[in-house]
Design an enzyme around this catalytic site. Sequence first.
Site, mmCIF file in Angstrom:
data_model
loop_
_atom_site.group_PDB
_atom_site.id
_atom_site.type_symbol
_atom_site.label_atom_id
_atom_site.label_comp_id
_atom_site.label_asym_id
_atom_site.label_seq_id
_atom_site.Cartn_x
_atom_site.Cartn_y
_atom_site.Cartn_z
ATOM 1 N N GLU B 60 0.804 -1.232 0.000
ATOM 2 C CA GLU B 60 0.000 0.000 0.000
ATOM 3 C C GLU B 60 0.833 1.276 0.000
ATOM 4 O O GLU B 60 0.452 2.276 -0.607
ATOM 5 C CB GLU B 60 -0.976 0.000 1.183
ATOM 6 C CG GLU B 60 -2.225 -0.855 0.954
ATOM 7 C CD GLU B 60 -2.003 -2.339 1.187
ATOM 8 O OE1 GLU B 60 -0.899 -2.723 1.627
ATOM 9 O OE2 GLU B 60 -2.927 -3.127 0.933
ATOM 10 N N HIS B 129 -10.759 -5.774 9.817
ATOM 11 C CA HIS B 129 -11.244 -5.485 8.467
ATOM 12 C C HIS B 129 -12.587 -4.771 8.443
ATOM 13 O O HIS B 129 -13.231 -4.718 7.407
ATOM 14 C CB HIS B 129 -11.401 -6.799 7.673
ATOM 15 C CG HIS B 129 -10.126 -7.286 7.058
ATOM 16 N ND1 HIS B 129 -9.012 -7.561 7.806
ATOM 17 C CD2 HIS B 129 -9.788 -7.544 5.778
ATOM 18 C CE1 HIS B 129 -8.045 -7.983 7.003
ATOM 19 N NE2 HIS B 129 -8.480 -7.973 5.767
#
Lengths: 320, 323
Positions: B60, B129
């Site tokens: 990322e 998540h």
Amino acid sequence: MKKQEYLDLYHQMVLIRRLEECAAELYQQDKIGGFLHLYIGQEAVSTGLISARQPQDRVITAYRDHGVAINTGIGAKEVIAELLGKATGTSKGKGGSMHMADVEKNFWGGHAIVGAHLPLAAGMALGDQYMGSDAATICMFGDGATNIGFFHEALNLSKVWNLPVLWVVENNQYGMGTSVARASAVGEIRQKADGYSIPNAIADGMDVLSVRKAAVKALKHVRSGKGPFFLEFTTYRYRGHSMGDPERYREKEEIAQWEQTDPIGIYQRYLIAEKIATRAELEEIEMQAEAEIMEAVEFAETSPEPAPEELYTDVYVQAG
Amino acid sequence: MAVKTVREAISEALWEEMERDEKVFILGEEVGVWGGTYAVTKGFYDHFGEKRVRDTPIAEAAIVGAGIGAALTGLRPVAELMTINFAFVAMDHIVNEAPKLHYMFGGQMSVPLVIRTVSGGGRQLGATHSQTPDVIFAHFPGLKVVAPATPADSKGLLKSAIRSEDPILFIENVTLYQTRGEVPDGEHLVPIGKSKVQRQGSDVTVVTYSKMLNVSLNAAEELAKDGIQAEVVDLRTLRPLDMEPVIESFVKTNRVVIVEEGWRSYGVGAEVAARLYEEAFDYIDAPIKRVAQAEVPLPYNRNLEQLAIPQVSSVVEAVQDVL
């Protein structure tokens, strides 16, 4: 190289040395705030490297950036003005020592989070590749930056996408006060590039001509569409990591030993021995650099502070 | 006008902007061959090719960092982070690089980067998540944070974001992708930084955004059955925050409930409430009420998870409290 080119390199190195010595004095006089990382001892790396670039090549580096600024063509005036936080500085006084840049000169800063500018460099190289330009991005960083995740993500991406980027590690033996041996799994940093199948080379970072030679070759590789290249330069900083470094991590003898290979001394001896320049000519360049720095200090000291309204300018390009 | 889902609206915005400007490109995990984890970029790879629809490694910091670098050269990258939970591993680039460069270098550089990502819980993905940490990113000057709820706003705001010269975090919500609504035909742009009244009412103001807009609108329908008319204001952009429609509504209703999916502490509710105290103190007739997520890492178990996330009933109860 023509004689003038040889002399230009000498001038740049001496100018950086004088600038950094002057910055140390200004810091001690409390005229410079924040952190101050001096480039003394490493002048040959940036000077040799950037002398090999084409105007379209981008340069991006870490926080030890004053020398790089000079080599990319920024005046000592603008550098010292930025150190003093003045409106006439490279970043209008809003960046300081670690955040100098001049986009017109293709110098993209001055980045102070260790390793964080490596993904940016990959992105700039992507931009040039995308637009079909033959520009290379030259990304400089210290040995300390090669232990952080950003380094590995950026190197991997550069190889996967075959990006025109030249990775340049300035191995000055210490990340702050921690030696390479104590922080890095491999002593020769360039071995890390092998992990990403990026061709690499190592050269003497104290010898400006060796640096230049290695850079010319590496840039040729990058520009030819063969993807990234990785260069390691062995070098040494004579001063502390930043001002106020107690330097408990190294012996005075070690510094003295490296001073035997002072990059300016090496180059000076070479120019005289090879009869490229006389001692008198070099002395004149030294005096000229001295004068430039004095003039730059005068310029910076008499430059205005940023206006209070500047606090709120340039937060966004568009207000809405 | 045609009825579309949020997914279709976002996909259309991307498609149209890529057709319009060759400098717009997408990079991210599974955006290409896979067609997008949430199928937003389905068909893009075949149409635009691998140069403009770039699959990346799972890295990322490299995705956002390379997006910033490409934006510096004048391209208009749309970097996709599969979920906002993965934004934390790119935190430095999102909050400490992209929003700083324009200011720190005295206006020389600009970063026309859009980071698209997906926030929100409720899908039994467990604590790591399922977060809604939108507000964290809204803390940083230099970054704009957009979080639309309706299909029309999703399309219009994304198109504006792609054309913006500033770095923008564009937060979608996974449970909104199937939401349907009318989207104006043709060129449709919605200005960034403008809150909007999504339902008129006179008794109470409900301030919300993203997925909680739907929850709040449903609550308003429930309340209407009892003759209570809630005015629902959708913030749409968290930074810069447009308080004007909120204050206008509050001056009329004198009562407010702020609804967000994220945690209560230091949240959107805290910010909006503080601004109302600062800017509209004379109009306060009842304590300001916040509806937000229970202060726990979200559990996997469906019942426990739903217990933690604000529901229609939570909003209804909060409104009844302030009346």
